[in-house]
Each structure stands twice: as structure tokens, then as C-alpha cells.
Design an enzyme around this catalytic site. Sequence first.
Site, mmCIF file in Angstrom:
data_model
loop_
_atom_site.group_PDB
_atom_site.id
_atom_site.type_symbol
_atom_site.label_atom_id
_atom_site.label_comp_id
_atom_site.label_asym_id
_atom_site.label_seq_id
_atom_site.Cartn_x
_atom_site.Cartn_y
_atom_site.Cartn_z
ATOM 1 N N SER A 14 0.828 -1.210 0.000
ATOM 2 C CA SER A 14 0.000 0.000 0.000
ATOM 3 C C SER A 14 0.859 1.255 0.000
ATOM 4 C CB SER A 14 -0.914 0.010 1.232
ATOM 5 O OG SER A 14 -1.612 1.236 1.297
ATOM 6 N N HIS A 39 -1.210 -1.013 -4.283
ATOM 7 C CA HIS A 39 -2.481 -0.604 -3.686
ATOM 8 C C HIS A 39 -2.476 0.903 -3.454
ATOM 9 C CE1 HIS A 39 -6.209 -1.580 -1.543
ATOM 10 N NE2 HIS A 39 -5.840 -0.699 -0.617
ATOM 11 N N ASP A 41 -4.730 3.972 -1.923
ATOM 12 C CA ASP A 41 -5.874 4.354 -1.092
ATOM 13 C C ASP A 41 -6.260 5.809 -1.319
ATOM 14 O OD1 ASP A 41 -6.464 1.986 0.503
ATOM 15 O OD2 ASP A 41 -4.493 2.281 1.392
ATOM 16 N N MET A 43 -8.785 8.784 -0.028
ATOM 17 C CA MET A 43 -9.626 9.184 1.105
ATOM 18 C C MET A 43 -10.085 10.625 0.915
ATOM 19 S SD MET A 43 -7.269 7.715 4.199
ATOM 20 C CE MET A 43 -6.504 6.097 4.105
ATOM 21 N N HIS A 72 -8.424 1.818 -4.234
ATOM 22 C CA HIS A 72 -9.408 1.607 -3.171
ATOM 23 C C HIS A 72 -10.011 2.966 -2.824
ATOM 24 C CE1 HIS A 72 -10.051 0.296 1.320
ATOM 25 N NE2 HIS A 72 -11.190 0.543 0.694
ATOM 26 N N MET A 74 -12.084 5.118 -0.701
ATOM 27 C CA MET A 74 -12.736 5.333 0.593
ATOM 28 C C MET A 74 -13.356 6.719 0.565
ATOM 29 S SD MET A 74 -10.011 3.589 3.222
ATOM 30 C CE MET A 74 -8.533 3.698 2.220
ATOM 31 N N MET A 143 -11.914 -5.225 5.123
ATOM 32 C CA MET A 143 -11.125 -4.316 5.942
ATOM 33 C C MET A 143 -10.832 -4.984 7.288
ATOM 34 S SD MET A 143 -10.559 -1.744 4.056
ATOM 35 C CE MET A 143 -9.696 -0.810 5.329
ATOM 36 N N ASP A 181 -7.143 -5.958 3.779
ATOM 37 C CA ASP A 181 -6.513 -4.645 3.862
ATOM 38 C C ASP A 181 -6.464 -4.171 5.307
ATOM 39 O OD1 ASP A 181 -5.547 -2.098 3.519
ATOM 40 O OD2 ASP A 181 -7.150 -1.409 2.207
#
Length: 233
Positions: A14, A39, A41, A43, A72, A74, A143, A181
Amino acid sequence: MNPTRRMAPLLAPSLLAADFGNLQFETERLAGSAADWLHFDVMDGRFVPNISFGMPVLQAVHRHAQQPIDVHLMIEEPQHYLSAFRDAGAANITVHYEACPHLHRVVQQIKQLGCRAGVALNPHTPVWVLEEIAADLDLVCVMSVNPGFGGQTFIPNTLRKVAALKELLVDSGSAALIEIDGGVTLDNASALVEAGADVLVAGSFVFNSPDPVATLAQMRQQLVAPADMEDYN
């Protein structure tokens, strides 16, 4: 390769735990590593209490990446940003069940863009909520920490949850991969794979180590059976 043997899990370091000031270096040094995916992320400060990075950073990372980028989201209302993330370099796009009141529509949007479609479940969300859509999914992200921050402690109940999800996917005839994750380390990686995990996301464990490439190699060695090493290589 023996078709009855289970393939080794995919490793997805990640970038949330990488050096943000030198993402080109971080991406390029992973090119020849045991990493299968990168990966990424995203947000928004609304769905989770943190803000990370978005499309321009993904585009920059994609220019230097050798592996597919596993995005991913979020974020709230992810349906408005799917094509932008695809254009920026996403190979996989995962949205949260909790953020999508029209989940089937969003999954179909992702597929129409030519990306693998994934759905993430927060720790409190039971796996049975995916029963009606499991057959449409390419990926389910469990998660194993509360989303929003790296470096959290693995939630032990995840092992039971993964086993239950695996049973649901088999019963649904779904070929979706199970991704874990949060808090993944050498201490729990083997147990997760035994429970049914196909993809392991590791952030702090990899990037806070003295040598992230060596750490990924160690994880790969632990997870690939000796009889499979020649086939894997």
C-alpha cells in the site's frame, strides 16, 4: 503447474505508507519486487476522517509503475469519479458497500470502464450483504482495520469473516478474489491465506521495514509452498 494446487496469494503493498515526497522512487523500486499489484488508497475526509491523494497523484504513479494499480476508493459518491480514476491508471477500482446505496449500478459502471470491480466491507459489515451481488464481483476487500489511517492493529475476527466470505462466494458461484486490507504482517499472512484470502495488502509492515523489497520477498517465500516455487518463478 498442477491445476489442483492453490495459487500463491497476490501481494499488494500500500502506497499510503510509502514516502509521499518520493513516490517515483518508491514505485520504481517495487518494479522488480514480489509485489503483484500496487495498492492506492483514496480518502476524501468525509467517508473516512482523513485525506490522502487523488487522480493527479495516481496519474504520476502510473507513469512509473510496472504492476497494475489497485485503487481503493474510501470516498462518498464514488460513482462520480470512476472514469477519472480509470483514465488516471486504475486497473482495479474498489468502492465501499457502505458508500453505495445503488451498489449494483456502480459495479456495472466499473466493469463497463474495463476495470476489475471490487467492493470493500468495513469491519462491522457482515459478508451476507453481498449475497445478491457476489457473482458480479471481481474482488471483495475485507477491511481488517477501520478505514482511514495506516498502521492500525489487525482485527482478529477477520479470520472468521474471511472464511464466511469464502463460503458465500463458493455458494454464489463467484470467482471474486478476497483481498485483506489492514494490519497484514508475517504473523498473520499464512492464517489469512488458509482462511481463503487471495490478495494481501501490506502498508506499514512493508514500508516501515529497513528494506521493503526484501520484506516482500520474505512474505512471498513464506506464502509459496516449496513445491510451487519453480512454477511461480
